[in-house]
Design an enzyme around this catalytic site. Sequence first.
Site, short mmCIF file in Angstrom:
data_model
loop_
_atom_site.label_atom_id
_atom_site.label_comp_id
_atom_site.label_asym_id
_atom_site.label_seq_id
_atom_site.Cartn_x
_atom_site.Cartn_y
_atom_site.Cartn_z
N SER A 178 -12.76 -2.70 0.93
CA SER A 178 -13.20 -2.62 2.92
C SER A 178 -14.54 -1.97 2.77
O SER A 178 -15.05 -1.77 2.13
CB SER A 178 -11.91 -0.68 2.83
OG SER A 178 -10.53 -2.13 2.96
N LYS B 111 -3.36 5.67 8.57
CA LYS B 111 -4.34 6.73 7.72
C LYS B 111 -4.30 8.04 8.08
O LYS B 111 -5.83 7.79 8.98
CB LYS B 111 -5.25 5.28 7.18
CG LYS B 111 -5.95 5.84 5.65
CD LYS B 111 -7.27 4.80 5.54
CE LYS B 111 -7.27 4.50 4.27
NZ LYS B 111 -9.01 3.28 3.79
N ARG C 45 1.09 -1.26 0.06
CA ARG C 45 0.01 -0.04 0.31
C ARG C 45 0.83 1.31 0.03
O ARG C 45 1.43 1.49 1.11
CB ARG C 45 -1.31 -0.33 1.53
CG ARG C 45 -1.92 1.41 1.28
CD ARG C 45 -3.11 1.23 2.77
NE ARG C 45 -3.70 2.32 2.61
CZ ARG C 45 -3.34 3.66 3.46
NH1 ARG C 45 -1.53 3.62 4.20
NH2 ARG C 45 -3.90 4.71 3.37
#
Length: 214
Positions: free
Chosen positions: A112, A142, A39
Site C-alpha cells: 500500500s 478501515k 484481511r
Amino acid sequence: MRAELAVYFIAGTQDIVRGTLPGVLEEALKAGITCFQYREKGAGSLQTTSERKEMALKCQQLCAKYQVPFIINDDVALALEIGADGIHVGQNDEEIRQVIASCAGKMKIGLSVHSVSEAEEAERLGSVDYIGVGPIFPTISKADAEPVSGTAILEEIRRAGIKLPIVGIGGINETNSAEVLTAGADGVSVISAITRSEDCQSVIKQLKNPGSPS
C-alpha cells in the site's frame, strides 16, 4: 498481474453482514472477481491463529476452484505456511524489506502506498509486484485509514513514470470505479460494495465494465 487486479475483493469475517465469508466469497467468485485478499482485522475479526488459518484455508480452496489468486493481508507466516499466491502489506505493517526477504520468488508482493515518493520507493525495491494506492474515497472499512487522496494521486503517480500495476483502494464502488480507472489504476479493490450488496453479480458486472447497465 494487471488483469488480476481488475476487481480485487478484500474481506475478512468482520466485513460480513449476511451469511459467511466463504459463502460471500464463492458468490463473488462466481460473479467474476479477479483476485481475493483475505484481511482479518478489527472488531469482529477472528482472533486466534488456528481460527484464522482454518478460514484462510477455506477461502484459499475456493479461490483455487475458480482459479483466482488468493492474497493474505499482513500475515507473512500464515501466507508462507499455506502457500498463498501473495502477501499484501501496508507502510505500517511488517517492514517491507523483511517481507521481500521472506517472500520474494515464492509469492506476489503487494504494498500500500499513499504518495508519489512511496510509489517510487516501491518500484526501486524491485520485488514489489503491484501497489495499492489510496484511500481514494472515504471508507468505512478501515478505522485507521490515511487521509483521502482522491483520484489525483493516481494521476500524479502515473505522471511520475511509475510502471508498477496499480489497484485503487478505499471507498470504491460501482458508481465511482470509472473515475479510478480513468485516473490511471489498472483495477479497483472493493469491500463493502460486495459484502453489503444484495446483488453481487450486478455490482461486479458494473465494476468490470463501468457504465454497463446493471
